[in-house]
Write an enzyme that holds these catalytic residues in place. Structure first.
Site, PDB file in Angstrom:
ATOM      1  CE  LYS A 224       5.090 -10.216  -2.704  1.00 58.76           C
ATOM      2  NZ  LYS A 224       4.997 -10.435  -1.235  1.00 58.76           N
TER       3      LYS A 224
ATOM      4  CE1 TYR B 202     -15.633  12.597 -16.722  1.00 59.39           C
ATOM      5  CE2 TYR B 202     -13.425  11.681 -16.552  1.00 59.39           C
ATOM      6  CZ  TYR B 202     -14.662  11.739 -17.184  1.00 59.39           C
ATOM      7  OH  TYR B 202     -14.912  10.933 -18.261  1.00 59.39           O
TER       8      TYR B 202
HETATM    9  C1  LIG Z   1       6.141  -9.908  -0.640  1.00 62.58           C
HETATM   10  C2  LIG Z   1       6.893 -10.609   0.415  1.00 62.58           C
HETATM   11  C3  LIG Z   1       8.272 -10.401   0.583  1.00 62.58           C
HETATM   12  C4  LIG Z   1       9.033  -9.327  -0.160  1.00 62.58           C
HETATM   13  O1  LIG Z   1       8.840  -8.119   0.543  1.00 62.58           O
HETATM   14  P1  LIG Z   1       9.502  -6.736   0.075  1.00 62.58           P
HETATM   15  O2  LIG Z   1       9.072  -5.782   1.135  1.00 62.58           O
HETATM   16  O3  LIG Z   1       8.899  -6.417  -1.249  1.00 62.58           O
HETATM   17  O4  LIG Z   1      10.963  -6.938   0.016  1.00 62.58           O
HETATM   18  C5  LIG Z   1       8.949 -11.204   1.494  1.00 62.58           C
HETATM   19  N1  LIG Z   1       8.283 -12.115   2.239  1.00 62.58           N
HETATM   20  C6  LIG Z   1       6.955 -12.313   2.143  1.00 62.58           C
HETATM   21  C7  LIG Z   1       6.300 -13.320   3.004  1.00 62.58           C
HETATM   22  C8  LIG Z   1       6.208 -11.556   1.238  1.00 62.58           C
HETATM   23  O5  LIG Z   1       4.884 -11.733   1.154  1.00 62.58           O
END
Ligand SMILES: *Cc1c(COP(=O)(O)O)cnc(C)c1O
Length: 382
Positions: free
Chosen positions: A41, A271
């Site tokens: 994702k 800044y």
């Molecule tokens: C993002 C996500 C994962 C992956 O998690 P990691 O900690 O990056 O391994 C797995 N399951 C769900 C439901 C997620 O939203």
């Protein structure tokens, strides 16, 4: 060393061989009865889904998770472009919005659903021979984010018609505290998940189960079920803090030095004039600021490595990070080293995304997803 054209705006190297190596390492930890998916994702946590997914597929990964329909459609297209690839399973963690069910089904994407209303709508839009297209049911076991509530789950088990129609392929839940192996919520969520699963399997014995993210994998085999869902660990984030990192670093980020300057008298940097440097100090201003994921919250705490030939000398960040630039105190370098200096590395296998996350008051995940689009990206291996 001389700077290449590609390095002018910063060079982000992404080691696909390390991603595949991390996948294989996870496979060794996961019980042989379980499958190992990959979570890609948010453009594979900012590293490029189109580049990351095919080598994982070739390494034996047959199931992928994205968040949105747009990501799922893009990933499906990536695999269609690679003719040698069969069609992997692609799941949408954020489900499917009303009106998008047909597009989702047509692309062979499997939504993760969390309410009775969503199950009914998926059935109404996709039913064929009295059965919906495949879907995944996510149940809340204690995270209190996306997931079916206990009350709705009871209702579902009491509705034989909906259960028969829904075509639930897998029960899924997500751990809230897996990165803290000693947290009691891991066990309580596991117990609840097992309870929901056995009640659902009384009606649908074939349903698969998926529970563990990256850190969950390291809690032990009883957390693995049929399918584990690692994301961050594939990209080098440590799944077992505060212990050592079993994964390999995937990203190296080299920022070009735009200006080197001697400090003639004690003065403030950047800044807000938040930090002063003494007369006689030397500073390097690099191309890379908060619009490039060098998060502003690491001002005064961030670190980099001055790269001189094959050597690396650690140097502190000084003053506030700006949008396009940040400043490093390179006083530790000799005059000769200063002359040669053209690059400061802020991410590599010793300055990791976890280190930068800690310096910025956040986590490696947010460092990766913030890296931005202005770097030249070089993909290695894979
Ligand atoms: C993002 C996500 C994962 C992956 O998690 P990691 O900690 O990056 O391994 C797995 N399951 C769900 C439901 C997620 O939203």
């Amino acid at each position: 060393m001389s700077i290449t054209e590609q390095e002018h705006e910063g060079l982000l190297s992404i080691d696909l061989g390390a991603v595949v190596g991390n996948y294989r390492r996870l496979r060794e930890v996961v019980s042989p009865d379980s499958q190992c998916a990959a979570v890609v994702k948010a453009d594979a946590y900012g590293l490029g889904m189109a580049q990351v997914a095919p080598p994982l597929y070739r390494a034996g990964c047959g199931e992928f998770f994205v968040a949105t329909l747009a990501e799922g459609l893009e990933l499906r297209e990536v695999f269609q472009r690679h003719a040698e690839h069969a069609a992997p399973k692609i799941y949408l963690l954020a489900g499917v919005r009303p009106g998008c069910e047909a597009a989702c089904k047509a692309a062979g994407l499997t939504p993760v659903l969390v309410t009775l209303e969503q199950l009914a709508r998926w059935y109404a839009a996709t039913a064929d021979d009295g059965r919906a297209a495949p879907c995944v049911l996510k149940i809340d076991t204690g995270m209190t984010r996306l997931g079916m509530t206990a009350a709705e789950f009871d209702q579902l088990l009491g509705d034989q018609t909906l259960l028969a129609r829904a075509n639930i392929q897998m029960l899924l839940s997500h751990l809230a505290c897996a990165d803290d192996a000693s947290h009691p919520q891991n066990r309580s969520q596991l117990d609840r998940f097992n309870d929901y699963l056995s009640r659902l399997r009384a009606h649908c014995p074939e349903v698969r189960a998926s529970f563990a993210n990256s850190s969950g994998i390291f809690l032990g085999e009883e957390y693995h079920f049929d399918l584990v869902r690692p994301g961050s660990s594939l990209y080098g984030v440590n799944p077992t803090p505060p212990q050592g990192n079993p994964m390999s670093a995937v990203v190296t980020l080299r920022l070009p030095v735009l200006q080197k300057r001697a400090v003639v008298e004690t003065c403030a940097v950047g800044y807000g004039a938040t930090q002063t440097v003494a007369a006689g100090s030397w500073l390097a201003v690099v191309r890379g600021g908060y619009a490039d994921g060098i998060l502003r919250t690491q001002s005064g705490r961030g670190r980099g490595c001055a790269v001189i030939g094959g050597r690396r000398i650690e140097v502190p960040m000084v003053g506030r990070v700006s949008m396009d630039t940040s400043v490093f105190d390179i006083s530790a370098l000799s005059a000769g080293e200063r002359d040669q200096l053209e690059i400061i590395e802020v991410l590599n296998d010793s300055l990791t995304v976890d280190h930068m996350g800690t310096a910025a008051g956040t986590i490696g995940y947010e460092i990766l997803t913030s890296l931005g689009s202005r770097y030249f990206r070089r993909y290695l291996g894979g």
